[in-house]
Design an enzyme around this catalytic site. Structure first.
Site, mmCIF file in Angstrom:
data_model
loop_
_atom_site.group_PDB
_atom_site.id
_atom_site.type_symbol
_atom_site.label_atom_id
_atom_site.label_comp_id
_atom_site.label_asym_id
_atom_site.label_seq_id
_atom_site.Cartn_x
_atom_site.Cartn_y
_atom_site.Cartn_z
ATOM 1 N N GLY A 105 0.837 -1.208 0.000
ATOM 2 C CA GLY A 105 0.000 0.000 0.000
ATOM 3 C C GLY A 105 0.867 1.252 0.000
ATOM 4 O O GLY A 105 0.586 2.224 -0.714
ATOM 5 N N TYR A 148 4.973 -19.663 8.810
ATOM 6 C CA TYR A 148 6.062 -19.020 8.059
ATOM 7 C C TYR A 148 5.899 -19.283 6.567
ATOM 8 O O TYR A 148 5.848 -18.353 5.753
ATOM 9 C CB TYR A 148 7.400 -19.559 8.567
HETATM 10 P P1 NAD Z 1 16.158 -11.940 11.525
HETATM 11 O O1 NAD Z 1 15.208 -12.602 12.470
HETATM 12 O O2 NAD Z 1 17.544 -11.690 11.993
HETATM 13 O O3 NAD Z 1 15.558 -10.565 10.987
HETATM 14 C C1 NAD Z 1 14.200 -10.283 10.887
HETATM 15 C C2 NAD Z 1 13.970 -8.868 11.397
HETATM 16 O O4 NAD Z 1 12.586 -8.526 11.267
HETATM 17 C C3 NAD Z 1 14.329 -8.696 12.877
HETATM 18 O O5 NAD Z 1 15.123 -7.561 13.044
HETATM 19 C C4 NAD Z 1 12.969 -8.556 13.544
HETATM 20 O O6 NAD Z 1 13.027 -7.833 14.757
HETATM 21 C C5 NAD Z 1 12.163 -7.881 12.459
HETATM 22 N N1 NAD Z 1 10.718 -8.069 12.585
HETATM 23 C C6 NAD Z 1 10.046 -9.225 12.822
HETATM 24 N N2 NAD Z 1 8.728 -8.998 12.865
HETATM 25 C C7 NAD Z 1 8.558 -7.662 12.631
HETATM 26 C C8 NAD Z 1 7.410 -6.826 12.556
HETATM 27 N N3 NAD Z 1 6.171 -7.305 12.715
HETATM 28 N N4 NAD Z 1 7.606 -5.498 12.321
HETATM 29 C C9 NAD Z 1 8.865 -4.991 12.171
HETATM 30 N N5 NAD Z 1 9.976 -5.748 12.233
HETATM 31 C C10 NAD Z 1 9.816 -7.073 12.460
HETATM 32 O O7 NAD Z 1 16.179 -12.850 10.217
HETATM 33 P P2 NAD Z 1 17.021 -12.718 8.869
HETATM 34 O O8 NAD Z 1 17.738 -13.994 8.691
HETATM 35 O O9 NAD Z 1 17.759 -11.460 8.835
HETATM 36 O O10 NAD Z 1 15.853 -12.702 7.792
HETATM 37 C C11 NAD Z 1 15.462 -11.511 7.117
HETATM 38 C C12 NAD Z 1 14.411 -11.854 6.074
HETATM 39 O O11 NAD Z 1 14.951 -12.777 5.121
HETATM 40 C C13 NAD Z 1 13.159 -12.501 6.658
HETATM 41 O O12 NAD Z 1 12.037 -12.020 5.969
HETATM 42 C C14 NAD Z 1 13.357 -13.963 6.341
HETATM 43 O O13 NAD Z 1 12.131 -14.633 6.211
HETATM 44 C C15 NAD Z 1 14.117 -13.906 5.028
HETATM 45 N N6 NAD Z 1 14.903 -15.128 4.817
HETATM 46 C C16 NAD Z 1 16.057 -15.347 5.514
HETATM 47 C C17 NAD Z 1 16.763 -16.529 5.299
HETATM 48 C C18 NAD Z 1 18.044 -16.827 6.025
HETATM 49 O O14 NAD Z 1 18.580 -17.917 5.852
HETATM 50 N N7 NAD Z 1 18.604 -15.952 6.810
HETATM 51 C C19 NAD Z 1 16.284 -17.480 4.384
HETATM 52 C C20 NAD Z 1 15.087 -17.221 3.718
HETATM 53 C C21 NAD Z 1 14.419 -16.032 3.926
HETATM 54 N N1 UDP Z 2 -0.740 1.865 3.768
HETATM 55 C C1 UDP Z 2 0.373 2.228 4.516
HETATM 56 N N2 UDP Z 2 1.087 3.323 4.120
HETATM 57 C C2 UDP Z 2 0.772 4.059 3.028
HETATM 58 C C3 UDP Z 2 -0.349 3.667 2.271
HETATM 59 C C4 UDP Z 2 -1.090 2.566 2.668
HETATM 60 O O1 UDP Z 2 0.704 1.597 5.503
HETATM 61 O O2 UDP Z 2 1.491 5.015 2.747
HETATM 62 C C5 UDP Z 2 -1.523 0.694 4.180
HETATM 63 C C6 UDP Z 2 -2.967 1.042 4.409
HETATM 64 O O3 UDP Z 2 -3.184 1.112 5.799
HETATM 65 C C7 UDP Z 2 -3.737 -0.101 3.799
HETATM 66 C C8 UDP Z 2 -2.703 -0.955 3.082
HETATM 67 O O4 UDP Z 2 -1.487 -0.224 3.121
HETATM 68 O O5 UDP Z 2 -4.305 -0.905 4.799
HETATM 69 C C9 UDP Z 2 -3.065 -1.262 1.675
HETATM 70 O O6 UDP Z 2 -3.205 -0.053 0.969
HETATM 71 P P1 UDP Z 2 -4.034 0.032 -0.365
HETATM 72 O O7 UDP Z 2 -4.038 1.450 -0.792
HETATM 73 O O8 UDP Z 2 -3.538 -0.961 -1.332
HETATM 74 O O9 UDP Z 2 -5.454 -0.493 0.040
HETATM 75 P P2 UDP Z 2 -6.674 0.211 0.737
HETATM 76 O O10 UDP Z 2 -6.168 1.339 1.569
HETATM 77 O O11 UDP Z 2 -7.507 0.657 -0.394
HETATM 78 O O12 UDP Z 2 -7.286 -0.882 1.539
#
Ligand code: NAD
Ligand code: UDP
Ligand code: UDP
Length: 316
Positions: A105, A148
């Site tokens: 979004g 996941y």
């Molecule tokens: P990591 O756990 O070290 O990093 C993930 C980061 O995301 C962390 O800093 C965590 O605090 C943050 N995070 C988690 N939930 C969040 C949320 N809701 N809002 C904001 N931040 C959030 O893992 P990584 O190994 O650095 O992985 C990074 C990305 O790469 C991930 O998306 C992972 O799925 C993908 N990935 C990694 C591997 C690998 O082998 N390292 C393999 C496949 C995919």
């Molecule tokens: N959104 C956001 N930052 C932005 C614009 C949108 O976090 O700058 C979020 C917003 O809250 C929404 C989602 O992104 O829930 C999807 O946005 P989109 O415009 O695609 O859909 P809509 O708002 O029409 O549901």
């Protein structure tokens, strides 16, 4: 103001891969916004970047909307280690799905190019080996890894629907097991577990009989792939595999770690977790063709660098 600098948002920027990516983007003269809720990431990973006028840290959970103005988005927020993503599986799915919706979004509103850190886990326990991008996967939708795997699969679906429906510029990378400095020592992933166990002289925990395989990519190689994919032409959407095709059994990995650390730790065998994939190796033909990318750091060299990092942390 930072006229002329590209403004790049990195979600999950305080994590293992995110912190390396922030560092690389700053080195390329980008203005970096790092967003993280510190679920698995740490301030220590990015402490050396604080004070750089082109680095900004925002504590934020991507399941909530975010309003910033950026040119590019790397969406990495999501716990990646099974013990972490299974701790609160509902939050894991929300992070992948609601996080993707919010970042898409945002990308739509500001016209940003957006990259998704997808995963080899979209292939589940694969029946095709090595895995090419057109293999559709074998995921148990109701197992403990599904939060996941299915979260990441749904995020891919959302990326391609925003691409078709709203003409967003998308880049989807399917990342295979990656390791290196700044992995969390208690992260539970195999490379950090084995190294920390070896350095502390504790038993090396092999799950199952250790014959299952993984292919390990060193973090700097992977980040190079991220940058090339983001900079590729708008016709390149992915999904594209990024990983190192060198495939090893967990027994081979344990033996290599023991040799490189000089540790006398013993191997112990523990139950194999549910739905643990038997084998995994990326087919990187597409990345070679389209990005001119392939890994350059062999496992032993990457492990040596990772061991050096953990030696300092565990006090050896
Ligand atoms: P990591 O756990 O070290 O990093 C993930 C980061 O995301 C962390 O800093 C965590 O605090 C943050 N995070 C988690 N939930 C969040 C949320 N809701 N809002 C904001 N931040 C959030 O893992 P990584 O190994 O650095 O992985 C990074 C990305 O790469 C991930 O998306 C992972 O799925 C993908 N990935 C990694 C591997 C690998 O082998 N390292 C393999 C496949 C995919
Ligand atoms: N959104 C956001 N930052 C932005 C614009 C949108 O976090 O700058 C979020 C917003 O809250 C929404 C989602 O992104 O829930 C999807 O946005 P989109 O415009 O695609 O859909 P809509 O708002 O029409 O549901
Ligand atoms: N594994 C292991 N001992 C450990 C941690 C993991 O034998 O202490 C195994 C695990 O069962 C899996 C492989 O190593 O077969 C890779 O596990 P990891 O959690 O690193 O990644 P993923 O399973 O997500 O590929």
């Amino acid at each position: 103001m930072s006229y002329g600098r590209k403004r790049v948002l990195v979600t999950g920027g305080a994590g293992f891969l995110g912190s390396h990516l922030c560092e690389r983007l700053l080195a390329e003269n980008c203005d970096v916004l790092c967003v993280d809720n510190f679920f698995t990431g740490t301030k220590e990973n990015i402490a050396h970047l604080i004070g750089n006028p082109y680095f900004e840290l925002i504590r934020h959970d991507v399941t909530f909307p975010l309003y910033v103005e950026v040119d590019e988005i790397f969406n990495l927020a999501c716990p990646a280690s099974p013990i972490h993503y299974q701790r609160d599986p509902v939050q894991t799915t929300k992070t992948s799905v609601h996080g993707a919706i919010n970042m898409l979004g945002l990308a739509k509103r500001v016209g940003a190019k957006i990259f998704q850190a997808s995963t080899s886990e979209v292939y589940g326990d694969p029946e095709v080996h090595p895995q090419p991008e057109d293999y559709r996967g074998s995921v148990n939708t109701i197992g403990p890894r599904a939060c996941y795997d299915e979260g990441k699969r749904c995020a891919e679906t959302l990326f391609f629907d925003y691409w078709r429906q709203h003409a967003l510029r998308i880049k989807v990378a399917r990342i295979f097991n990656t390791y290196g400095p700044r992995m969390h020592p208690n992260d539970g992933r195999v490379v950090s577990n084995f190294i920390v166990q070896a350095l502390e002289g504790r038993d090396i925990t092999i799950y199952g009989d250790g014959s299952q395989t993984r292919s390990f990519c060193f973090c700097s190689d992977l980040i190079e792939g991220f940058i090339r994919l983001m900079n590729s032409g708008d016709d390149v959407t992915g999904p594209i595999n990024l990983g190192n095709p060198g495939e090893f059994t967990m027994l081979e990995l344990a033996e290599t770690v023991l040799r490189l650390t000089g540790s006398k730790s013993k191997l112990v065998f523990m139950p194999l977790p549910a739905d643990d994939p038997k084998q995994r190796q990326p087919n990187i033909t597409l990345a070679k063709q389209v990005l001119g990318w392939q890994p350059t750091i062999p496992l032993e060299e990457g492990l040596a660098r990772t061991i050096a990092y953990f030696r300092e942390r565990v006090g050896h």
